[in-house]
Each structure stands twice: as C-alpha cells, then as structure tokens.
Scaffold this motif. Structure first.
Motif, PDB file in Angstrom:
ATOM      1  N   VAL A  40       0.861  -1.186   0.000  1.00 22.19           N
ATOM      2  CA  VAL A  40       0.000   0.000   0.000  1.00 22.19           C
ATOM      3  C   VAL A  40       0.898   1.238   0.000  1.00 22.19           C
ATOM      4  O   VAL A  40       0.674   2.197  -0.745  1.00 22.19           O
ATOM      5  N   ILE A  41       1.915   1.201   0.851  1.00 27.57           N
ATOM      6  CA  ILE A  41       2.953   2.234   0.924  1.00 27.57           C
ATOM      7  C   ILE A  41       4.294   1.527   1.017  1.00 27.57           C
ATOM      8  O   ILE A  41       4.460   0.597   1.805  1.00 27.57           O
ATOM      9  N   HIS A  46       7.877   8.995  -0.892  1.00 30.88           N
ATOM     10  CA  HIS A  46       7.707  10.423  -0.587  1.00 30.88           C
ATOM     11  C   HIS A  46       6.296  10.842  -0.996  1.00 30.88           C
ATOM     12  O   HIS A  46       6.008  11.048  -2.165  1.00 30.88           O
ATOM     13  N   ASN A  47       5.421  10.933  -0.021  1.00 26.40           N
ATOM     14  CA  ASN A  47       4.050  11.308  -0.329  1.00 26.40           C
ATOM     15  C   ASN A  47       3.329  11.695   0.956  1.00 26.40           C
ATOM     16  O   ASN A  47       3.137  10.860   1.835  1.00 26.40           O
ATOM     17  N   GLU A  79      -9.382   1.992  10.591  1.00 23.18           N
ATOM     18  CA  GLU A  79      -8.181   2.556  11.207  1.00 23.18           C
ATOM     19  C   GLU A  79      -7.392   3.395  10.197  1.00 23.18           C
ATOM     20  O   GLU A  79      -7.591   3.298   8.984  1.00 23.18           O
ATOM     21  N   VAL A  80      -6.483   4.228  10.734  1.00 28.55           N
ATOM     22  CA  VAL A  80      -5.799   5.262   9.948  1.00 28.55           C
ATOM     23  C   VAL A  80      -4.289   5.053   9.999  1.00 28.55           C
ATOM     24  O   VAL A  80      -3.751   4.592  10.997  1.00 28.55           O
ATOM     25  N   PHE A  81      -3.600   5.420   8.908  1.00 30.07           N
ATOM     26  CA  PHE A  81      -2.145   5.427   8.910  1.00 30.07           C
ATOM     27  C   PHE A  81      -1.641   6.665   8.163  1.00 30.07           C
ATOM     28  O   PHE A  81      -2.367   7.280   7.383  1.00 30.07           O
ATOM     29  N   GLY A  82      -0.391   7.037   8.447  1.00 31.83           N
ATOM     30  CA  GLY A  82       0.242   8.127   7.727  1.00 31.83           C
ATOM     31  C   GLY A  82       0.221   9.474   8.406  1.00 31.83           C
ATOM     32  O   GLY A  82       0.737  10.455   7.854  1.00 31.83           O
ATOM     33  N   TYR A  92       8.926  11.362   4.063  1.00 33.09           N
ATOM     34  CA  TYR A  92       9.153   9.989   3.632  1.00 33.09           C
ATOM     35  C   TYR A  92       8.550   9.040   4.656  1.00 33.09           C
ATOM     36  O   TYR A  92       8.695   9.233   5.855  1.00 33.09           O
ATOM     37  N   TYR A  93       7.909   7.984   4.164  1.00 42.02           N
ATOM     38  CA  TYR A  93       7.346   6.989   5.073  1.00 42.02           C
ATOM     39  C   TYR A  93       8.476   6.180   5.700  1.00 42.02           C
ATOM     40  O   TYR A  93       9.318   5.623   4.976  1.00 42.02           O
TER      41      TYR A  93
END
Length: 224
Positions: A40-41, A46-47, A79-82, A92-93
C-alpha cells in the motif's frame, strides 16, 4: 464508498452517514483497492497523505539494513495510517504498509486534510487527539525496548495492557503471539519458552489470546 467504515474511524466519529456527503463535498480524495501481499505504501516513499482503511486489513512493517523485518502494527477496517508524515518536513514513510487481505483504502492529501480542518473544527480536534495517542504508543514501544530481559518485556506489556483494558487480573492479546514476539523484538521461540516458564511457576495462565494473572505480586517483582 463505505460510510460505515468512515463513521467508525476515530477522525470522523462525530459524523453520521448523512453528514459525510456534505463534509466531503469539494474535498479531493481517492480510493484504491489492493490485493493480498501488495504494498500500500513502500518504505521511503515520498508522499504526504493519510490512509483510512475502508475494507480489509494491513500490516505496518519495518525492514532493517540487516534484512530483518519487524511487524510494528496491524490495522483493520476504519483505522488510519500516515499521520506522522503528513506535516513533516521530511515526508518519507519510515515503514512499509502491506495489505494482509484484499483491501480498500481512502487517501487524503495534506491539502485535503487542511481543508477539512477549516471546514469542521471537530475533525481537527480528533486529528490532534489521535496524533497524541500515537505518540503515547511509540513511547510505550521505547519503554519496552529499555528492558533487557524477555521476562521484563513481557511483564511490562502485560501491565500496560491491563491498564489499557481496565482489568486487574486478565487481558486479551490484541494480536497473535507471532506478532507479539515481533512487537517485543524477541524470537517467537523465546516468547513461548518464557510464557511456558511463567505458567509452570503459576504466575500466569494462558488460553488462546487470553492471559490471566494469577500471582500479581510475583509478576510485579519482574520489573521492580
């Protein structure tokens, strides 16, 4: 659009289905579907965006230069991420996010999140509250890593979960023991061995994901 999943999301728990159409009108977002095992990521991507899981489940993974991979968390529908990278100068992740099942994720850019802040103050409050909770989660991980022995790490985790689950005797593990071992950064065989020892000593009892503390005072001595 899975409005039921959005209603259960902590960022939108103040909204009902009827309010979502108005709230999201004029807000840019996109929805993407992922197959099991698909990224997914990717780490170092870089986003600046957050993702809300509308369907399925994902796993947050960290791969170290040695090649070792650690599961940091598992996230399910709603649920949430990021959030940690959304407003960072370095967006950057730091981890990879992999789909565990066929999953569907709604993405909001930094610009869209700011527009939601301006449009709905309650959304801003929930965002800040959620971010604070994530900081506490990371602090808890740091505290676990500060303990040197496996028994200390297990004991600290058990007391933390008892506090979170508002229980003075038993907890339900929030994930499988394999994931628990990765969370504690110990080998799975070592986790099983120490849990078996603690059970044989009568300190705890195990039934699936349920752990009952039978000798609370003895358990406290592990981290005193």
């Amino acid at each position: 659009m899975n409005y039921d999943a959005l209603c259960k999301c902590l960022l939108f728990k103040h909204c009902n289905k009827d309010e979502f159409q108005e709230l999201l009108s004029g807000i840019e977002f996109y929805i993407h579907t992922y197959n099991k095992g698909e990224f997914v990521i990717s780490e170092e991507e870089h986003n600046a965006k957050i993702g809300i899981i509308l369907l399925g489940a994902v796993e947050v993974q960290k791969v170290f230069p040695t090649g070792k991979m650690v599961t940091l968390n598992r996230l399910k529908t709603s649920e949430v991420f990021g959030l940690s990278t959304l407003f960072s100068y370095d967006s950057y992740y730091p981890t990879s996010i992999v789909s565990l099942t066929r999953s569907k994720v709604l993405f909001l850019s930094q610009k869209s999140v700011i527009e939601l802040f301006n449009k709905e103050p309650e959304f801003l409050q929930q965002f800040l509250r959620f971010t604070s909770d994530r900081i506490l989660f990371l602090n808890r991980k740091i505290e676990i890593f500060s303990f040197s022995t496996i028994r200390e790490k297990i004991t600290y985790f058990l007391f933390s979960e008892m506090k979170l689950q508002k229980s003075d005797q038993s907890i339900i593990l929030p994930f499988a023991k394999r994931v628990w071992a990765e969370y504690l950064n110990i080998a799975r065989t070592s986790l099983y061995r120490v849990l078996k020892e603690m059970k044989e000593e009568g300190i705890i009892d195990l039934k699936g994901r349920s752990i009952t503390i039978k000798k609370l005072d003895e358990l406290k001595k592990e981290i005193l």
